[in-house]
Each structure stands twice: as C-alpha cells, then as structure tokens.
Design a protein around this motif. Structure first.
Motif, PDB file in Angstrom:
ATOM      1  N   ALA A   1      -4.634   6.706  31.941  1.00  0.00           N
ATOM      2  CA  ALA A   1      -4.207   5.310  32.076  1.00  0.00           C
ATOM      3  C   ALA A   1      -2.712   5.186  31.822  1.00  0.00           C
ATOM      4  O   ALA A   1      -2.017   4.417  32.492  1.00  0.00           O
ATOM      5  CB  ALA A   1      -4.998   4.417  31.119  1.00  0.00           C
ATOM      6  N   THR A   2      -2.204   5.963  30.873  1.00  0.00           N
ATOM      7  CA  THR A   2      -0.761   5.966  30.609  1.00  0.00           C
ATOM      8  C   THR A   2      -0.022   6.494  31.836  1.00  0.00           C
ATOM      9  O   THR A   2       1.015   5.954  32.227  1.00  0.00           O
ATOM     10  CB  THR A   2      -0.434   6.817  29.369  1.00  0.00           C
ATOM     11  OG1 THR A   2      -1.172   6.307  28.252  1.00  0.00           O
ATOM     12  CG2 THR A   2       1.046   6.803  29.044  1.00  0.00           C
ATOM     13  N   ALA A   3      -0.558   7.535  32.454  1.00  0.00           N
ATOM     14  CA  ALA A   3       0.050   8.090  33.667  1.00  0.00           C
ATOM     15  C   ALA A   3       0.010   7.069  34.805  1.00  0.00           C
ATOM     16  O   ALA A   3       0.988   6.940  35.558  1.00  0.00           O
ATOM     17  CB  ALA A   3      -0.665   9.372  34.070  1.00  0.00           C
ATOM     18  N   ARG A   4      -1.069   6.337  34.929  1.00  0.00           N
ATOM     19  CA  ARG A   4      -1.148   5.304  35.973  1.00  0.00           C
ATOM     20  C   ARG A   4      -0.116   4.198  35.730  1.00  0.00           C
ATOM     21  O   ARG A   4       0.459   3.675  36.670  1.00  0.00           O
ATOM     22  CB  ARG A   4      -2.566   4.738  36.058  1.00  0.00           C
ATOM     23  CG  ARG A   4      -3.556   5.712  36.694  1.00  0.00           C
ATOM     24  CD  ARG A   4      -4.893   5.066  37.003  1.00  0.00           C
ATOM     25  NE  ARG A   4      -5.596   4.612  35.817  1.00  0.00           N
ATOM     26  CZ  ARG A   4      -6.413   5.362  35.063  1.00  0.00           C
ATOM     27  NH1 ARG A   4      -6.613   6.633  35.389  1.00  0.00           N
ATOM     28  NH2 ARG A   4      -7.027   4.852  34.012  1.00  0.00           N
ATOM     29  N   LEU A   5       0.121   3.871  34.471  1.00  0.00           N
ATOM     30  CA  LEU A   5       1.156   2.889  34.158  1.00  0.00           C
ATOM     31  C   LEU A   5       2.526   3.404  34.602  1.00  0.00           C
ATOM     32  O   LEU A   5       3.320   2.666  35.178  1.00  0.00           O
ATOM     33  CB  LEU A   5       1.156   2.555  32.664  1.00  0.00           C
ATOM     34  CG  LEU A   5       2.287   1.636  32.189  1.00  0.00           C
ATOM     35  CD1 LEU A   5       2.270   0.296  32.933  1.00  0.00           C
ATOM     36  CD2 LEU A   5       2.196   1.433  30.682  1.00  0.00           C
ATOM     37  N   GLY A   6       2.817   4.673  34.350  1.00  0.00           N
ATOM     38  CA  GLY A   6       4.084   5.256  34.795  1.00  0.00           C
ATOM     39  C   GLY A   6       4.241   5.181  36.303  1.00  0.00           C
ATOM     40  O   GLY A   6       5.308   4.831  36.815  1.00  0.00           O
ATOM     41  N   ALA A   7       3.168   5.479  37.041  1.00  0.00           N
ATOM     42  CA  ALA A   7       3.207   5.405  38.500  1.00  0.00           C
ATOM     43  C   ALA A   7       3.405   3.961  38.964  1.00  0.00           C
ATOM     44  O   ALA A   7       4.141   3.700  39.917  1.00  0.00           O
ATOM     45  CB  ALA A   7       1.934   5.995  39.093  1.00  0.00           C
ATOM     46  N   ALA A   8       2.766   3.010  38.286  1.00  0.00           N
ATOM     47  CA  ALA A   8       2.925   1.597  38.645  1.00  0.00           C
ATOM     48  C   ALA A   8       4.360   1.141  38.393  1.00  0.00           C
ATOM     49  O   ALA A   8       4.934   0.383  39.187  1.00  0.00           O
ATOM     50  CB  ALA A   8       1.938   0.740  37.860  1.00  0.00           C
ATOM     51  N   LEU A   9       4.956   1.602  37.305  1.00  0.00           N
ATOM     52  CA  LEU A   9       6.363   1.274  37.036  1.00  0.00           C
ATOM     53  C   LEU A   9       7.262   1.838  38.138  1.00  0.00           C
ATOM     54  O   LEU A   9       8.186   1.166  38.597  1.00  0.00           O
ATOM     55  CB  LEU A   9       6.788   1.808  35.667  1.00  0.00           C
ATOM     56  CG  LEU A   9       6.280   1.025  34.468  1.00  0.00           C
ATOM     57  CD1 LEU A   9       6.524   1.805  33.182  1.00  0.00           C
ATOM     58  CD2 LEU A   9       6.941  -0.345  34.400  1.00  0.00           C
ATOM     59  N   ALA A  10       6.989   3.065  38.558  1.00  0.00           N
ATOM     60  CA  ALA A  10       7.781   3.682  39.628  1.00  0.00           C
ATOM     61  C   ALA A  10       7.677   2.853  40.905  1.00  0.00           C
ATOM     62  O   ALA A  10       8.675   2.628  41.588  1.00  0.00           O
ATOM     63  CB  ALA A  10       7.318   5.116  39.878  1.00  0.00           C
ATOM     64  N   ALA A  11       6.485   2.381  41.223  1.00  0.00           N
ATOM     65  CA  ALA A  11       6.285   1.583  42.436  1.00  0.00           C
ATOM     66  C   ALA A  11       7.019   0.250  42.363  1.00  0.00           C
ATOM     67  O   ALA A  11       7.409  -0.304  43.388  1.00  0.00           O
ATOM     68  CB  ALA A  11       4.792   1.357  42.661  1.00  0.00           C
ATOM     69  N   ALA A  12       7.219  -0.270  41.160  1.00  0.00           N
ATOM     70  CA  ALA A  12       7.879  -1.562  40.985  1.00  0.00           C
ATOM     71  C   ALA A  12       9.400  -1.459  40.949  1.00  0.00           C
ATOM     72  O   ALA A  12      10.088  -2.470  41.054  1.00  0.00           O
ATOM     73  CB  ALA A  12       7.376  -2.232  39.708  1.00  0.00           C
ATOM     74  N   LEU A  13       9.924  -0.246  40.800  1.00  0.00           N
ATOM     75  CA  LEU A  13      11.376  -0.073  40.740  1.00  0.00           C
ATOM     76  C   LEU A  13      12.020  -0.438  42.067  1.00  0.00           C
ATOM     77  O   LEU A  13      11.475  -0.148  43.132  1.00  0.00           O
ATOM     78  CB  LEU A  13      11.736   1.384  40.424  1.00  0.00           C
ATOM     79  CG  LEU A  13      11.510   1.883  39.017  1.00  0.00           C
ATOM     80  CD1 LEU A  13      11.796   3.377  38.943  1.00  0.00           C
ATOM     81  CD2 LEU A  13      12.373   1.137  38.029  1.00  0.00           C
ATOM     82  N   PRO A  14      13.193  -1.042  42.011  1.00  0.00           N
ATOM     83  CA  PRO A  14      13.910  -1.270  43.265  1.00  0.00           C
ATOM     84  C   PRO A  14      14.308   0.070  43.885  1.00  0.00           C
ATOM     85  O   PRO A  14      14.429   1.074  43.174  1.00  0.00           O
ATOM     86  CB  PRO A  14      15.144  -2.074  42.838  1.00  0.00           C
ATOM     87  CG  PRO A  14      15.276  -1.856  41.367  1.00  0.00           C
ATOM     88  CD  PRO A  14      13.921  -1.513  40.842  1.00  0.00           C
TER      89      PRO A  14
END
Length: 163
Positions: free
Chosen positions: A16-29
């Motif tokens: 779940a922590t890894a999925r959060l990291g991936a979600a943050l990456a997707a949200a980056l400009p």
C-alpha cells in the motif's frame, strides 16, 4: 496559498505504501521542481515510498536509501531527481559541503528523508509526508506546504481500494 487540509491515509502493508508512491508519481506535473520532506521513524516506509515513486517515474534500476552517501541522483524523463537520506548526518553544515544548493534545479525533484536533521540548510518543502506506525499497519499524512504541493494533492487520485 489557501490552506488545504492534510490528507490522511491508512496503509495496510508495504504494498500500500508502494501504491501511494506510484499515485504521487502520477500526480506530479510533467516538468517543474518539487521538494518533498519525508518524516517517520525507522521502518515507517519512507524509502519504500521513494522507491515506488521513482520506479513509477521510469527509473529501472535499484533504489537504495542513500544513508551513507547522503544523496543519490537519478535521471528521469521529467528531469533530475535527488533522493536524500539525512539520518546519519553528523552536522547540518555538511549539506553545505556537499553543495545542496546545486541540487535546487528548477526542474529537480528532491525527496528528503529526515529533513529535520538538516536544520536551516534544507530547502522548504512543497509537500510534507509523515509516515507513522499504527499497530501492525502504517498511516500516511500528506500536507501541502506551497501552491505546488497543493496542486499535487489536488491531482492525487487514490481509489479506496488502492491504499
């Protein structure tokens, strides 16, 4: 900047922590600098989050915590990324010796674990990530500290089943 409420998320496991990291990456400009401060006790998941974020941004190699080197550079399609781990920093002034100002590129992504150990030498955060143990699980709190951080939190999509 108008205040945005922090986003609190339960994290059931390291995945779940890894999925959060991936979600943050997707949200980056696609371009532009961002400074992320990562707080949490040893083993709270800071490096796991950074590793998944960097992999989601296209890095294909290993991502280790730069505990002894203090900083590890990465070349990504969106621009440079620098992963700092200040846990073993003996004196905040060491950051001046390694040239921390040289890392403040307009397009750079700075991911800084243990920023409190760097004192006034650490650049201000756009996004603050606090990871805490919560029994057998973990808990993340994401707080925008700038307009850039606020835009990131607004763009962050986390389906209920994702974390």
């Amino acid at each position: 900047m108008s205040a945005t409420a922090p986003r609190a998320l339960p994290l059931a496991d390291p995945a779940a922590t890894a999925r959060l990291g991936a979600a943050l990456a997707a949200a980056l400009p696609a371009h532009g600098g961002l400074i992320v401060h990562l707080y949490g006790e040893l083993g709270a998941g800071k490096t796991t989050l950074v590793r998944s974020l960097l992999h989601a941004l296209g890095h294909h190699g290993a991502v280790r915590s730069p505990t002894y080197a203090l900083v590890e550079p990465y070349t990504l399609a969106r621009g440079p990324a620098y992963h700092f781990d200040l846990y073993r920093l003996a004196d905040p002034e060491e950051l001046e010796y390694i040239g921390i100002r040289d890392f403040l590129d307009a397009d750079a992504l700075l991911l800084i674990e243990w920023p409190q150990r760097g004192g006034g030498f650490v650049p201000a955060a756009d996004l603050v990530v606090q990871l805490d143990h919560a029994g057998t699980q973990r808990h993340a709190t994401l707080t925008a500290a700038s307009a850039t951080g606020q835009a990131l939190l607004t763009a962050l999509e986390l389906p209920a089943a994702q974390v």
